[in-house]
Design a protein around this motif. Structure first.
Motif, PDB file in Angstrom:
ATOM      1  N   CYS A 182       3.393 -11.126   8.228  1.00  0.00           N
ATOM      2  CA  CYS A 182       4.012 -12.256   7.384  1.00  0.00           C
ATOM      3  C   CYS A 182       5.394 -12.342   7.913  1.00  0.00           C
ATOM      4  CB  CYS A 182       3.849 -11.929   5.889  1.00  0.00           C
ATOM      5  SG  CYS A 182       2.427 -11.714   5.205  1.00  0.00           S
ATOM      6  N   GLY A 183       5.957 -11.641   8.592  1.00  0.00           N
ATOM      7  CA  GLY A 183       7.400 -11.890   9.193  1.00  0.00           C
ATOM      8  C   GLY A 183       8.331 -11.184   8.260  1.00  0.00           C
ATOM      9  N   ARG A 184       8.181 -10.915   7.128  1.00  0.00           N
ATOM     10  CA  ARG A 184       9.118 -10.262   6.187  1.00  0.00           C
ATOM     11  C   ARG A 184       8.433  -9.530   5.147  1.00  0.00           C
ATOM     12  NH1 ARG A 184       9.281 -13.288   1.381  1.00  0.00           N
ATOM     13  NH2 ARG A 184       8.270 -14.814   1.281  1.00  0.00           N
ATOM     14  N   ILE A 185       9.357  -8.709   4.738  1.00  0.00           N
ATOM     15  CA  ILE A 185       8.865  -7.572   3.544  1.00  0.00           C
ATOM     16  C   ILE A 185       9.102  -8.409   2.110  1.00  0.00           C
ATOM     17  CG2 ILE A 185       9.226  -5.728   4.752  1.00  0.00           C
ATOM     18  CD1 ILE A 185      11.486  -4.926   3.304  1.00  0.00           C
ATOM     19  N   PRO A 186       8.513  -8.088   1.096  1.00  0.00           N
ATOM     20  CA  PRO A 186       8.669  -8.777  -0.173  1.00  0.00           C
ATOM     21  C   PRO A 186       9.951  -8.396  -0.862  1.00  0.00           C
ATOM     22  CG  PRO A 186       7.099  -7.094  -0.369  1.00  0.00           C
ATOM     23  CD  PRO A 186       7.356  -7.198   0.924  1.00  0.00           C
ATOM     24  N   SER A 187      10.477  -8.911  -1.605  1.00  0.00           N
ATOM     25  CA  SER A 187      11.909  -8.658  -2.264  1.00  0.00           C
ATOM     26  C   SER A 187      11.888  -7.446  -2.857  1.00  0.00           C
ATOM     27  CB  SER A 187      12.546  -9.801  -3.160  1.00  0.00           C
ATOM     28  OG  SER A 187      11.287 -10.049  -4.313  1.00  0.00           O
ATOM     29  N   HIS A 188      10.697  -7.174  -3.786  1.00  0.00           N
ATOM     30  CA  HIS A 188      10.782  -5.839  -4.168  1.00  0.00           C
ATOM     31  C   HIS A 188      10.644  -4.526  -3.480  1.00  0.00           C
ATOM     32  CE1 HIS A 188       6.345  -4.663  -3.500  1.00  0.00           C
ATOM     33  NE2 HIS A 188       6.159  -6.126  -3.307  1.00  0.00           N
ATOM     34  N   ALA A 189      10.589  -4.793  -2.037  1.00  0.00           N
ATOM     35  CA  ALA A 189      10.308  -3.650  -1.174  1.00  0.00           C
ATOM     36  C   ALA A 189      11.814  -3.247  -0.447  1.00  0.00           C
ATOM     37  CB  ALA A 189       9.284  -3.975  -0.203  1.00  0.00           C
ATOM     38  N   HIS A 190      12.963  -3.898  -0.768  1.00  0.00           N
ATOM     39  CA  HIS A 190      14.126  -3.714  -0.280  1.00  0.00           C
ATOM     40  C   HIS A 190      14.779  -2.354  -0.962  1.00  0.00           C
ATOM     41  CE1 HIS A 190      14.342  -7.028   2.358  1.00  0.00           C
ATOM     42  NE2 HIS A 190      13.952  -7.889   1.362  1.00  0.00           N
ATOM     43  N   PRO A 191      15.318  -1.505  -0.128  1.00  0.00           N
ATOM     44  CA  PRO A 191      15.539  -1.460   1.199  1.00  0.00           C
ATOM     45  C   PRO A 191      14.138  -1.106   1.860  1.00  0.00           C
ATOM     46  CG  PRO A 191      16.492   0.621   0.427  1.00  0.00           C
ATOM     47  CD  PRO A 191      16.003  -0.185  -0.905  1.00  0.00           C
ATOM     48  N   SER A 192      14.189  -1.852   2.954  1.00  0.00           N
ATOM     49  CA  SER A 192      12.915  -1.456   3.833  1.00  0.00           C
ATOM     50  C   SER A 192      12.615  -0.131   4.083  1.00  0.00           C
ATOM     51  CB  SER A 192      13.156  -2.248   5.264  1.00  0.00           C
ATOM     52  OG  SER A 192      11.692  -1.647   5.981  1.00  0.00           O
ATOM     53  N   PRO A 193      11.167   0.331   3.648  1.00  0.00           N
ATOM     54  CA  PRO A 193      10.833   1.791   4.142  1.00  0.00           C
ATOM     55  C   PRO A 193      10.866   1.969   5.651  1.00  0.00           C
ATOM     56  CG  PRO A 193       8.900   0.236   3.678  1.00  0.00           C
ATOM     57  CD  PRO A 193      10.144  -0.544   3.258  1.00  0.00           C
ATOM     58  N   PRO A 194      10.957   3.323   6.001  1.00  0.00           N
ATOM     59  CA  PRO A 194      11.086   3.631   7.357  1.00  0.00           C
ATOM     60  C   PRO A 194       9.975   3.600   8.124  1.00  0.00           C
ATOM     61  CG  PRO A 194      11.056   5.726   6.014  1.00  0.00           C
ATOM     62  CD  PRO A 194      10.931   4.489   4.912  1.00  0.00           C
ATOM     63  N   SER A 195       9.819   3.668   9.485  1.00  0.00           N
ATOM     64  CA  SER A 195       8.620   3.723  10.203  1.00  0.00           C
ATOM     65  C   SER A 195       8.028   5.276   9.732  1.00  0.00           C
ATOM     66  CB  SER A 195       8.956   3.859  11.957  1.00  0.00           C
ATOM     67  OG  SER A 195       9.770   4.932  11.966  1.00  0.00           O
ATOM     68  N   LEU A 196       6.546   5.288  10.141  1.00  0.00           N
ATOM     69  CA  LEU A 196       5.968   6.587   9.794  1.00  0.00           C
ATOM     70  C   LEU A 196       6.650   7.488  10.552  1.00  0.00           C
ATOM     71  CD1 LEU A 196       3.732   7.955   8.549  1.00  0.00           C
ATOM     72  CD2 LEU A 196       2.389   7.433  10.338  1.00  0.00           C
ATOM     73  N   GLU A 197       6.997   7.575  12.041  1.00  0.00           N
ATOM     74  CA  GLU A 197       7.891   8.492  12.662  1.00  0.00           C
ATOM     75  C   GLU A 197       9.136   9.096  12.232  1.00  0.00           C
ATOM     76  OE1 GLU A 197       6.375   5.637  13.650  1.00  0.00           O
ATOM     77  OE2 GLU A 197       4.743   6.441  14.829  1.00  0.00           O
ATOM     78  N   ASP A 198       9.991   7.913  11.519  1.00  0.00           N
ATOM     79  CA  ASP A 198      11.200   8.118  11.147  1.00  0.00           C
ATOM     80  C   ASP A 198      11.336   9.113   9.954  1.00  0.00           C
ATOM     81  OD1 ASP A 198      12.460   7.078  13.493  1.00  0.00           O
ATOM     82  OD2 ASP A 198      12.827   5.277  12.151  1.00  0.00           O
ATOM     83  N   TYR A 199      10.019   8.523   9.173  1.00  0.00           N
ATOM     84  CA  TYR A 199       9.968   9.266   7.827  1.00  0.00           C
ATOM     85  C   TYR A 199       9.478  10.827   8.044  1.00  0.00           C
ATOM     86  CZ  TYR A 199       7.078  10.576   3.720  1.00  0.00           C
ATOM     87  OH  TYR A 199       6.563  11.128   2.898  1.00  0.00           O
ATOM     88  N   LEU A 200       8.539  10.885   8.897  1.00  0.00           N
ATOM     89  CA  LEU A 200       8.134  12.464   9.279  1.00  0.00           C
ATOM     90  C   LEU A 200       9.320  13.277   9.894  1.00  0.00           C
ATOM     91  CD1 LEU A 200       4.631  11.882  10.921  1.00  0.00           C
ATOM     92  CD2 LEU A 200       5.163  12.443   8.719  1.00  0.00           C
ATOM     93  N   ASP A 201      10.050  12.792  10.614  1.00  0.00           N
ATOM     94  CA  ASP A 201      11.411  13.264  11.328  1.00  0.00           C
ATOM     95  C   ASP A 201      12.453  13.716  10.213  1.00  0.00           C
ATOM     96  OD1 ASP A 201      10.121  13.554  13.612  1.00  0.00           O
ATOM     97  OD2 ASP A 201      11.418  11.620  14.544  1.00  0.00           O
TER      98      ASP A 201
END
Length: 236
Positions: free
Chosen positions: A115-134
């Motif tokens: 969709c090109g953007r994340i919904p307003s309720h999801a801000h701040p944007s979640p991390p990538s899976l790799e960053d999250y695991l690290d």
């Protein structure tokens, strides 16, 4: 998110977040197909205990999916293939990152939904899976300790803050044999008294089991300095 995100840690008034549990159950779709088909049925959210990961990133980005025993006992259940997919929920892409005891845990990621953007309720944007695991348990440094990821999901209560410079890593001798993963160390009386006051314990303990970042450490009392100190033999 991650190190740049303050999370929902303990506030001055004692409040801390990460206590909302979002759950679901895996349901088998009754179709005459060669490959099993499933759907995820959401459950009403519930209040419960907190964990390190939900306090850091917020409860809403985690989904706990229970897998019925009747599905687990099938010889060709296809669960690895099913949970390797990306799941779209409320405008965010969820991915499986951990499984244990008939449960699979999904986390929201910054993967594109198209969709090109994340919904307003999801801000701040979640991390990538790799960053999250690290952030919790860097795989590069812990290839043999992937099971330690369970510590991020286990019940815990945020307590005192220890400055990085007051955490001292002690040199340990290799006894040979298997590499044990439980940590041990020392904590001073000031820290133990602060814990007693914060958690309203009747007495000051002489030993505690605690979580420091992504590690589990058992600490015994040692009189060191006038600040809060912790010395650990192993970063497990």
């Amino acid at each position: 998110m991650g190190d740049s995100f303050d999370g929902f840690q303990r506030q001055a008034n004692g409040w801390y977040g990460g206590k909302v549990h979002f759950g679901a159950t895996l349901k088998a779709i009754d179709k005459k197909t060669t490959t099993p088909e499933y759907c995820i049925q959401l459950s009403p959210p519930e209040l419960g205990s907190s964990s390190r990961l939900t306090r850091q990133y917020g409860s809403k980005i985690f989904l706990h999916v229970k897998v019925p025993r009747i599905i687990l006992n099938k010889s060709q259940h296809g669960l690895v293939e099913f949970f390797s997919q990306h799941f779209l929920l409320c405008g965010l892409v969820y991915r499986a990152f951990y499984a244990r005891d008939g449960s699979v845990f999904l986390v929201a990621t910054n993967s594109s939904t198209g969709c090109g953007r994340i919904p307003s309720h999801a801000h701040p944007s979640p991390p990538s899976l790799e960053d999250y695991l690290d952030w919790h348990n860097p795989i590069y440094y812990n290839t043999a300790q992937s099971s330690r990821f369970a510590f991020g999901l286990s019940n815990s209560v945020p307590c005192i803050t220890i400055s990085r410079e007051n955490i001292i890593y002690l040199k340990e001798e290799d006894p040979g044999g298997p590499d044990m993963t439980d940590g041990c160390g020392y904590i001073n009386k000031i820290a133990l008294k602060a814990l007693r006051e914060l958690l309203q314990w009747a007495t000051t303990p002489t030993a505690i089991q605690c979580r420091i970042a992504g590690t589990k450490v058992t600490d015994t009392c040692l009189s060191v300095g006038k600040a809060i100190y912790l010395s650990s033999y192993k970063d497990s």
